[in-house]
Design an enzyme around this catalytic site. Structure first.
Site, short mmCIF file in Angstrom:
data_model
loop_
_atom_site.label_atom_id
_atom_site.label_comp_id
_atom_site.label_asym_id
_atom_site.label_seq_id
_atom_site.Cartn_x
_atom_site.Cartn_y
_atom_site.Cartn_z
N MET A 1 0.85 -1.20 0.00
CA MET A 1 0.00 0.00 0.00
C MET A 1 0.89 1.25 0.00
O MET A 1 0.43 2.33 0.34
CB MET A 1 -0.93 -0.02 1.21
CG MET A 1 -1.89 -1.22 1.18
SD MET A 1 -3.39 -0.99 2.12
CE MET A 1 -2.74 -0.77 3.75
N HIS B 1 9.43 -3.38 3.29
CA HIS B 1 8.97 -3.61 1.90
C HIS B 1 10.16 -3.90 0.99
O HIS B 1 10.08 -4.74 0.09
CB HIS B 1 8.27 -2.36 1.36
CG HIS B 1 7.03 -1.97 2.10
ND1 HIS B 1 6.96 -0.87 2.91
CD2 HIS B 1 5.80 -2.54 2.13
CE1 HIS B 1 5.74 -0.77 3.41
NE2 HIS B 1 5.02 -1.77 2.97
O1 PAF Z 1 -0.02 -5.77 3.48
C1 PAF Z 1 -0.48 -4.85 2.79
O2 PAF Z 1 0.17 -3.83 2.56
C2 PAF Z 1 -1.88 -5.00 2.20
O3 PAF Z 1 -2.74 -5.64 3.09
C3 PAF Z 1 -1.89 -5.67 0.83
C4 PAF Z 1 -1.40 -7.11 0.90
C5 PAF Z 1 -1.02 -4.89 -0.14
C6 PAF Z 1 -3.32 -5.71 0.26
O4 PAF Z 1 -3.84 -4.43 0.12
#
Ligand code: PAF
Length: 281
Positions: free
Chosen positions: A26, A33
């Protein structure tokens, strides 16, 4: 790195690529990330990172509007990390006219742990992840262990719905204090950020006690809850669960996870630690 906004363009790109990994996010990317992107690179020829703040996984009164949107910085980080594509669909691209009529409904686990205070959350996650899988058609997809229940839901969904996608779980990235990295850490004040390390410290203490042979899970959970409450936290849950199924841990289980969610100030934080006991214990 290509920046792609539409499903049509993404599908055209996909046809020219062999083994593709997807990292769904997100945005507001941090080291956690980026470790997913590195894992993805190790498993595929090309990496797609999606950035989409998914309205349908946020409940009423949750932080959808407030959720940090930092696309420019995210793109710089992804270029530096060597991602091939960032897929940034507009809301109307994934939910034309704001409408989604078909949903992926996870089983009862969606109503436990985080699901107790976030009804509909995992249905929203499972639905958007399915849409992203159908659009990108990845061979592998990377998810962080930080969202342990989300990972369990996705793994179950892929298995039960026969999706031909390998799910790669990636370890939690932590600050030096032990605090698990999260986009929501940005909501913490400087003082709270220091105090927030108490959550992982309590989980570590439970993990150590279990590794040393203490199987009184309820007592361990209660003492961690009491400690955090005495230090100003509002605890949602701290529970020892079976690592694969997330069912209640039994004293005969060897693969465990201690999962927790608690609110500090106005910020809800989640964390977990796996404990794998040797089978002789
Ligand atoms: O973990 C996240 O950032 C969200 O839940 C995802 C997997 C991108 C789904 O919107």
């Amino acid at each position: 790195m290509l920046i792609i906004h539409t499903i049509t363009e993404l599908r055209a790109w996909r046809q020219q690529n062999k083994r593709v990994a997807l990292v769904p996010t997100m945005g507001n990317l941090h080291e956690g990330h980026l470790s997913l992107v590195r894992a993805a690179k190790a498993h595929a020829d090309a990496v797609v990172v999606s950035i989409f703040v998914n309205r349908i996984q946020f409940g009423i009164g949750e932080d959808f509007d407030q959720y940090p949107r930092t696309l420019e910085q995210d793109i710089e980080k992804l270029i530096a990390e060597g991602a091939d594509v960032v897929f940034v669909p507009a809301e109307n691209e994934l939910y034309p006219n704001g409408i989604q009529r078909y949903f992926v409904e996870p089983p009862a686990i969606q109503n436990e742990l985080c699901g107790r205070s976030r009804p509909g959350h995992f249905r929203g996650v499972a639905t958007v992840v399915t849409k992203l899988f159908n659009i990108v058609q990845p061979d592998v997809a990377c998810f962080g262990k930080k969202d342990y229940q989300q990972l369990a839901v996705i793994k179950g969904m892929v298995q039960d719905l026969n999706m031909n996608i390998e799910i790669i779980p990636v370890e939690i990235e932590r600050a030096k204090t032990g605090l698990a990295l999260s986009s929501r850490n940005g909501y913490l004040t400087d003082k709270e950020r220091v105090q927030a390390a108490q959550l992982s410290a309590r989980l570590q203490a439970i993990a150590k006690a279990i590794a040393e042979g203490n199987k009184d899970f309820a007592a361990l959970e209660n003492s961690a809850v009491t400690y955090l409450q005495q230090h100003g936290w509002q605890v949602d849950y701290i529970e020892v669960r079976q690592a694969q199924t997330l069912t209640k841990a039994q004293i005969t289980d060897n693969d465990l996870v201690i999962v927790a969610a608690a609110v500090l100030g106005t910020t809800r934080l989640i964390d977990n630690i796996e404990v794998h006991l040797s089978h002789s214990k």
